[in-house]
Design an enzyme around this catalytic site. Structure first.
Site, PDB file in Angstrom:
ATOM      1  N   ILE A 155     -21.349  36.248 -19.688  1.00  0.00           N
ATOM      2  CA  ILE A 155     -21.174  35.168 -20.668  1.00  0.00           C
ATOM      3  C   ILE A 155     -20.932  35.751 -22.052  1.00  0.00           C
ATOM      4  CG2 ILE A 155     -22.282  33.211 -21.807  1.00  0.00           C
ATOM      5  CD1 ILE A 155     -23.781  32.699 -19.169  1.00  0.00           C
ATOM      6  N   THR A 232     -27.413  29.341 -26.350  1.00  0.00           N
ATOM      7  CA  THR A 232     -26.999  28.660 -25.112  1.00  0.00           C
ATOM      8  C   THR A 232     -27.535  29.412 -23.905  1.00  0.00           C
ATOM      9  OG1 THR A 232     -24.896  29.872 -25.172  1.00  0.00           O
ATOM     10  CG2 THR A 232     -24.904  27.653 -26.109  1.00  0.00           C
ATOM     11  N   SER A 233     -28.607  30.169 -24.102  1.00  0.00           N
ATOM     12  CA  SER A 233     -29.140  31.004 -23.026  1.00  0.00           C
ATOM     13  C   SER A 233     -30.421  30.420 -22.440  1.00  0.00           C
ATOM     14  CB  SER A 233     -29.371  32.430 -23.542  1.00  0.00           C
ATOM     15  OG  SER A 233     -29.692  33.298 -22.482  1.00  0.00           O
ATOM     16  N   ARG A 234     -31.564  30.741 -23.036  1.00  0.00           N
ATOM     17  CA  ARG A 234     -32.846  30.199 -22.599  1.00  0.00           C
ATOM     18  C   ARG A 234     -33.647  29.788 -23.821  1.00  0.00           C
ATOM     19  NH1 ARG A 234     -30.896  29.290 -18.571  1.00  0.00           N
ATOM     20  NH2 ARG A 234     -31.387  29.953 -16.438  1.00  0.00           N
ATOM     21  N   ASP A 258     -28.455  24.609 -27.086  1.00  0.00           N
ATOM     22  CA  ASP A 258     -28.213  23.860 -25.855  1.00  0.00           C
ATOM     23  C   ASP A 258     -29.429  23.957 -24.937  1.00  0.00           C
ATOM     24  OD1 ASP A 258     -26.380  22.399 -24.025  1.00  0.00           O
ATOM     25  OD2 ASP A 258     -26.573  24.208 -22.792  1.00  0.00           O
ATOM     26  N   GLU A 263     -38.021  22.133 -22.901  1.00  0.00           N
ATOM     27  CA  GLU A 263     -37.009  21.198 -22.414  1.00  0.00           C
ATOM     28  C   GLU A 263     -37.340  20.560 -21.069  1.00  0.00           C
ATOM     29  OE1 GLU A 263     -33.523  23.349 -20.043  1.00  0.00           O
ATOM     30  OE2 GLU A 263     -33.622  24.059 -22.100  1.00  0.00           O
ATOM     31  N   HIS A 295     -28.694  21.044 -22.507  1.00  0.00           N
ATOM     32  CA  HIS A 295     -28.443  22.031 -21.442  1.00  0.00           C
ATOM     33  C   HIS A 295     -27.166  21.689 -20.664  1.00  0.00           C
ATOM     34  CE1 HIS A 295     -30.822  25.289 -19.201  1.00  0.00           C
ATOM     35  NE2 HIS A 295     -29.566  25.388 -18.837  1.00  0.00           N
ATOM     36  N   GLN A 296     -26.095  21.458 -21.399  1.00  0.00           N
ATOM     37  CA  GLN A 296     -24.838  21.072 -20.772  1.00  0.00           C
ATOM     38  C   GLN A 296     -23.766  22.149 -20.862  1.00  0.00           C
ATOM     39  OE1 GLN A 296     -23.873  17.783 -23.803  1.00  0.00           O
ATOM     40  NE2 GLN A 296     -21.822  18.575 -23.372  1.00  0.00           N
ATOM     41  N   ALA A 297     -24.118  23.323 -21.422  1.00  0.00           N
ATOM     42  CA  ALA A 297     -23.110  24.364 -21.621  1.00  0.00           C
ATOM     43  C   ALA A 297     -22.429  24.753 -20.310  1.00  0.00           C
ATOM     44  CB  ALA A 297     -23.734  25.584 -22.282  1.00  0.00           C
TER      45      ALA A 297
END
Length: 329
Positions: A155, A232-234, A258, A263, A295-297
């Site tokens: 990524i 956009t990872s964790r 994200d 979450e 969390h839609q990445a």
């Protein structure tokens, strides 16, 4: 082979049903998340299929073992939500989807950067209300800016390729250098130097004890004033309390996430008619320079197809006694 799929959403079921007939397995879908309280649902199954917010800790695994579960199939890349030591102790194999359309996450990362910078989300709402003013919508040129990338796996590599096209200078930190990125002109530096030099900092590393709360009070202090931070990872790569303070102090100029530390109690659910009890997410949402997506990445057609087919292929390999190429040990 009977498979119990947990944390199922309509889109998960759509893609599993598209491909499950080619594998001839019996699949049961559960909307609920898998955890120690719901593990009783796994009686009679051979495999459980779980996602990022399922909690597969020691207590859950003990119950899975008693119920005869032989395989935990993650339909995601991360596995920080699984107690691997306990799984090994109970002779339960764990497999994952190590890569699924890295471009999907990389492209969403760039979308967060562009949206935060050029404020297109705010402009959209204004124009719909008949407000054509440009006041407070000013952004900055990406060209010439220094982008720091922490984690240069698939990524991270995909993100660097894209952001390089904007004319950015890229500095990176990882324990292993990517020769492809070195040839692209990416400069690998110690972590502290990446933090100090970056106008935009993008996180693409896994969550483990060494990376948890990588962005914290100390690391924020090293960053440039007005830095843009993207994750956009964790979620737990960021210490939320410290980031809120960084935003309040105007040290962090923009935040795009994200993923979020807590979450599992929020994301993937419609809570529009509920009173949200998470004070930290409410505080983050109160900042005008914060952009949060749920969390839609990863969420593209291509990624969903890869996730589903790889997950089913992992299960088939286990069923046939073949090598588990995607086993987590």
């Amino acid at each position: 082979m009977k498979i119990g799929v947990f944390s199922t959403k309509p889109y998960d079921r759509e893609y599993f049903e598209k491909y499950e007939n080619t594998h001839h397995y019996s699949v049961t879908y559960f909307e609920t998340a898998l955890n120690s309280h719901t593990a009783g649902l796994t009686v009679g199954f051979d495999v459980v299929c779980v996602f990022v917010n399922d909690s597969v800790g020691k207590d859950t695994i003990e119950q899975l073992s008693k119920n005869g579960i032989k395989l935990i199939a993650l339909r995601c890349a991360g596995y920080n939500n699984v107690d691997l030591k306990s799984a090994k102790k109970h002779n339960i194999k764990v497999v994952r989807v190590p890569a699924y359309s890295p471009e999907a996450v990389a492209e969403h990362t760039v979308a967060l950067i562009l949206t935060l910078n050029r404020k297109t989300h705010k402009a959209y709402n204004r124009v719909r209300e008949g407000n054509f003013s440009l006041k407070n919508l000013i952004g900055f040129n990406l060209s010439g800016k220094t982008v720091g990338v922490i984690g240069t796996g698939q990524i991270g590599i995909a993100f660097c390729r894209i952001i390089k096209g904007f004319g950015c200078n890229i500095v990176a930190f990882d324990i292993t250098k990517s020769e492809e990125l070195v040839k692209l002109g990416v400069q690998y530096l110690p972590l502290n130097e990446v933090l100090q030099r970056s106008d935009i900092l993008s996180l693409h590393c896994p969550l483990n004890p060494k990376t948890k709360h990588l962005v914290n009070e100390e690391s924020i202090a090293l960053m440039k004033d007005g830095v843009m931070v993207i994750n956009t990872s964790r979620g737990a790569l960021i210490n939320t309390v410290d980031v809120i303070q960084g935003l309040s102090d105007k040290k962090i100029g923009y935040l795009g996430i994200d993923v979020y530390e807590q979450e599992e109690n929020l994301f993937f659910e419609d809570l529009s008619e509920s009173i949200i009890q998470d004070d930290q997410i409410l505080r983050l949402n109160s900042f005008p320079n914060v952009l949060i997506t749920s969390h839609q990445a990863y969420f593209t057609k291509e990624a969903m197809e890869q996730i589903t087919t790889t997950t089913l292929n992992n299960i088939e390999a286990f069923d046939k006694g073949l090598e588990l190429k995607n086993e987590v040990t």
